[in-house]
Design a protein around this motif. Structure first.
Motif, mmCIF file in Angstrom:
data_model
loop_
_atom_site.group_PDB
_atom_site.id
_atom_site.type_symbol
_atom_site.label_atom_id
_atom_site.label_comp_id
_atom_site.label_asym_id
_atom_site.label_seq_id
_atom_site.Cartn_x
_atom_site.Cartn_y
_atom_site.Cartn_z
ATOM 1 N N PHE A 1 26.500 43.299 27.881
ATOM 2 C CA PHE A 1 27.235 44.553 27.703
ATOM 3 C C PHE A 1 26.634 45.465 26.625
ATOM 4 C CE2 PHE A 1 30.579 41.365 28.943
ATOM 5 C CZ PHE A 1 30.640 41.759 30.276
ATOM 6 N N ASN B 1 25.109 41.985 50.044
ATOM 7 C CA ASN B 1 26.085 41.408 49.106
ATOM 8 C C ASN B 1 26.026 42.031 47.711
ATOM 9 O OD1 ASN B 1 26.005 39.504 51.322
ATOM 10 N ND2 ASN B 1 27.218 38.165 50.011
ATOM 11 N N GLY C 1 27.826 45.224 47.505
ATOM 12 C CA GLY C 1 29.268 44.984 47.413
ATOM 13 C C GLY C 1 29.674 44.521 46.027
ATOM 14 N N MET C 2 28.875 43.625 45.437
ATOM 15 C CA MET C 2 29.200 43.127 44.097
ATOM 16 C C MET C 2 29.123 44.259 43.067
ATOM 17 S SD MET C 2 30.114 39.971 44.274
ATOM 18 C CE MET C 2 30.366 39.816 42.535
ATOM 19 N N PHE D 1 38.806 49.787 32.158
ATOM 20 C CA PHE D 1 38.356 50.664 31.057
ATOM 21 C C PHE D 1 38.551 52.137 31.403
ATOM 22 C CE2 PHE D 1 35.794 46.760 30.634
ATOM 23 C CZ PHE D 1 36.083 46.409 29.322
ATOM 24 N N ALA E 1 30.403 47.884 30.990
ATOM 25 C CA ALA E 1 31.005 46.738 31.676
ATOM 26 C C ALA E 1 30.494 46.646 33.120
ATOM 27 C CB ALA E 1 32.529 46.864 31.662
ATOM 28 N N ILE F 1 28.566 43.322 34.376
ATOM 29 C CA ILE F 1 29.152 42.478 35.431
ATOM 30 C C ILE F 1 28.175 42.363 36.606
ATOM 31 C CG2 ILE F 1 31.044 42.305 37.105
ATOM 32 C CD1 ILE F 1 32.764 43.841 34.963
ATOM 33 N N PHE G 1 26.428 38.800 38.056
ATOM 34 C CA PHE G 1 26.595 38.244 39.404
ATOM 35 C C PHE G 1 25.308 38.315 40.237
ATOM 36 C CE2 PHE G 1 31.001 38.524 38.148
ATOM 37 C CZ PHE G 1 31.464 37.295 38.588
ATOM 38 N N GLY H 1 35.224 42.253 28.930
ATOM 39 C CA GLY H 1 34.122 42.068 29.890
ATOM 40 C C GLY H 1 33.998 40.619 30.321
ATOM 41 N N LEU H 2 34.087 39.723 29.340
ATOM 42 C CA LEU H 2 33.980 38.298 29.676
ATOM 43 C C LEU H 2 35.187 37.826 30.490
ATOM 44 C CD1 LEU H 2 32.514 36.860 26.348
ATOM 45 C CD2 LEU H 2 31.347 37.071 28.537
ATOM 46 N N ILE I 1 36.857 39.654 32.582
ATOM 47 C CA ILE I 1 36.650 40.154 33.964
ATOM 48 C C ILE I 1 35.685 39.224 34.709
ATOM 49 C CG2 ILE I 1 35.717 42.037 35.356
ATOM 50 C CD1 ILE I 1 36.540 43.965 33.112
ATOM 51 N N ILE I 2 34.579 38.875 34.052
ATOM 52 C CA ILE I 2 33.606 37.983 34.696
ATOM 53 C C ILE I 2 34.266 36.649 35.050
ATOM 54 C CG2 ILE I 2 31.552 36.571 34.232
ATOM 55 C CD1 ILE I 2 30.316 38.983 32.860
ATOM 56 N N ILE J 1 36.646 37.151 38.063
ATOM 57 C CA ILE J 1 35.898 37.355 39.329
ATOM 58 C C ILE J 1 35.251 36.034 39.760
ATOM 59 C CG2 ILE J 1 33.973 38.549 40.452
ATOM 60 C CD1 ILE J 1 34.448 40.941 38.677
ATOM 61 N N LEU J 2 34.732 35.299 38.774
ATOM 62 C CA LEU J 2 34.104 34.007 39.080
ATOM 63 C C LEU J 2 35.111 33.047 39.708
ATOM 64 C CD1 LEU J 2 31.274 32.890 38.736
ATOM 65 C CD2 LEU J 2 31.942 31.962 36.527
ATOM 66 N N GLN K 1 35.792 34.169 43.175
ATOM 67 C CA GLN K 1 34.641 33.821 44.025
ATOM 68 C C GLN K 1 34.687 32.341 44.420
ATOM 69 O OE1 GLN K 1 30.874 35.153 42.590
ATOM 70 N NE2 GLN K 1 29.715 33.854 43.928
ATOM 71 N N PRO L 1 32.042 40.358 49.375
ATOM 72 C CA PRO L 1 30.627 40.238 48.990
ATOM 73 C C PRO L 1 30.279 38.934 48.273
ATOM 74 C CG PRO L 1 31.774 41.613 47.402
ATOM 75 C CD PRO L 1 32.796 41.203 48.418
ATOM 76 N N PHE L 2 31.211 37.979 48.247
ATOM 77 C CA PHE L 2 30.902 36.709 47.578
ATOM 78 C C PHE L 2 30.161 35.785 48.535
ATOM 79 C CE2 PHE L 2 35.122 37.978 45.743
ATOM 80 C CZ PHE L 2 34.613 38.452 44.551
#
Lengths: 298, 231
Positions: A22, A136, A139-140, A152, A162, A166, A170, B7-8, B10-11, B14-15, B18, B31-32
């Protein structure tokens, strides 16, 4: 005592990861802002390109052979042989413009709404049995833009950082995951050269079927004659994918991005598969374009 | 909360999402994905090739071992703007050919008028070890013309399980265990592989073998050639 030290070490690792993803230790520059805008244009552009290109294809389909995603729970045949795919593409465009515009009411939800409809468009397009992975990361990245906009929405600078972080996380995870699935399914023997021959043969059949002709290029001919070269190419690919997580760290990012781009070039030349959307996304997020732009302006 | 912490989080969320989604949907929930492409190294593959055949050509369901020996002329899918991946997976993954599925297939070809018809071949690729040779075999599967659809009465050839193939001079991997058999052979339905075993199989389960497709001759079925894809 030992546990406390381990927790502190873990926290230190997490802090390093967050700082690298970040850019929390750096103030955003004009170059960084332009870099983000380039990324946003790319993601939105790829989304619209795919959705509008898929619409006429979906229009011709009539049945679901392999349900993916939401199609497990929803009968998506309403998308076939009707204007639904075109309407969906138009709605996605609307939401993307809305998300891009910035100061419109409720625009923080626009990219996530676009992603949901994009998902529907994808599962309709790839309902015929084949599963494509080339879309993909787009999309991610749209998911990262969408969720950052929601969380935010009061701080645009944090939103940009962010979304970038992110996406980097991924995309890096995706490449490393690809390496893990290869090792899990085939072991270290995956790199054996004749496996590449098999895929070259498969793709030659695909070319014949798609275009009516198939012609091996010089590199393919050489690989088919040279088992060691084929093994070396696969080994390079597996090592590169394994190191995908190195995208999370600023210092290693440009190096692994270059390796990934070289791997994609190799895939294009040996197997006639161009992951064009991946290549553009890696090209944009893998290098410090913001810093380079700053230097250029200075 | 600051950027680092949020931020962490959110990750992390999402993880988790997924893991839940791909874990419950065979590794795919766009999209996963777990990105399993090209993970199955060396496994046999199945693709399709379409040939345009004349109306007066007699329809044969015999497999051939070279694209140069296929009947009619090549029909590139570009002409009907259909993706090769879609057709190959539509044909390979379709378990039941009901009216809807057949209509779905026919609709792909409906944009082009034809005096004759189209013969869709399943193309099987197989890695033969220890010689490290890629064998490609073309097996007719579906015939289409303007008002008829015919499916191969023999199931159109499945992917050839390499462990059931045998070369000339190899021992039979089937139940007869005959040593150093005189011909090369493989069976699309699984074991047994050599003609002796095949005879047993024919009595028990009917003539659904590649051997039968080849016309019950004492000759081995076509073995295919390495990448004979030029026309």
């Amino acid at each position: 005592m030992k546990t406390a030290v381990e927790i502190m070490r873990f926290r230190a690792v997490i802090n390093v990861l967050a700082r690298n993803l970040f850019d929390t230790d750096r103030t955003e520059t004009t170059g960084d802002y332009l870099h983000f805008k380039l990324f946003e244009v790319l993601v939105v552009g790829q989304t619209l390109w795919m959705c509008w290109n898929w619409a006429p294809y979906i229009d011709r389909l009539s049945t679901v052979v392999l349900p993916l995603g939401i199609a497990h729970y929803l009968d998506i045949t309403f998308m076939f042989q009707s204007p639904a795919a075109w309407i969906n593409a138009a709605l996605i465009t609307l939401f993307c413009i809305w998300g891009w515009a910035g100061r419109l009411p409720f625009n923080r939800f626009a990219y996530l709404s676009a992603l949901l409809l994009f998902h529907l468009q994808y599962v309709a397009r790839y309902s015929q049995g084949s599963i494509a992975h080339g879309h993909n990361y787009t999309g991610m990245a749209l998911l990262a833009l969408g969720i950052s906009a929601v969380v935010f929405h009061t701080n645009a600078r944090h939103r940009r950082k962010a979304a970038f972080g992110i996406t980097l996380f991924f995309v890096g995870l995706g490449y490393s995951s690809a390496a893990v699935t290869k090792l899990a399914a085939s072991g270290f023997g995956w790199v054996d050269g004749p496996h590449l021959w098999m895929w070259i043969g498969e793709r030659a059949t695909d070319m014949l079927s798609q275009h009516g002709h198939a012609q091996m290029n010089v590199l393919q001919e050489w690989i088919l004659q040279n088992k060691s070269a084929a093994t070396a190419i696969l080994t390079f690919g597996l090592i590169t994918e394994s190191l995908g997580f190195a995208l999370w760290f600023r210092r290693s990012r440009p190096w692994i991005a270059t390796m990934i781009l070289a791997m994609h070039l190799g895939i294009t030349l040996t197997m006639d598969i161009t992951f064009i959307y991946f290549i553009f996304i890696i090209g944009v997020i893998g290098y410090p374009w913001g810093r380079w732009l700053e230097r250029f302006f200075d | 909360m600051n950027l680092r912490r949020k931020g962490l989080y959110i990750i992390g969320w999402i993880l988790l999402l997924q893991i839940l989604l791909v874990g419950n949907h065979e590794g795919e929930f766009w999209p996963f994905s777990i990105y399993p492409m090209f993970s199955q190294a060396g496994d046999p593959w199945t693709r399709t090739v379409v040939r345009q055949v004349d109306a007066h050509d007699s329809l044969k369901w015999d497999p051939v071992g070279s694209a140069g020996k296929l009947p009619g002329s090549v029909f590139p899918l570009d002409r009907i703007q259909v993706s090769q991946n879609d057709l190959a997976d539509f044909v390979a993954k379709n378990k039941t050919w009901d009216r809807q599925r057949i209509e779905g297939l026919r609709s792909l070809f409906s944009t082009i008028p034809s005096n004759g018809g189209w013969l869709i071949y399943k193309v099987n690729g197989q890695l033969k070890t220890p010689r490290d040779t890629v064998i490609v075999t073309y097996t007719p599967y579906i015939y289409l013309n303007k008002d008829t659809t015919k499916l191969s009465p023999f199931g159109g050839g499945r992917s050839i399980p390499k462990k059931f193939g045998m070369d000339k001079g190899e021992d039979c991997p089937g139940p007869c265990k005959r040593e150093k058999f005189g011909v090369a052979a493989f069976c699309l339905q699984g074991p047994p592989a050599c003609p002796l075993c095949w005879q047993l199989r024919q009595v028990r389960e009917g003539p659904f073998t590649l051997w039968e497709l080849a016309g019950s001759s004492p000759l081995p079925p076509p073995k295919g050639e390495l990448f004979t894809t030029s026309q």
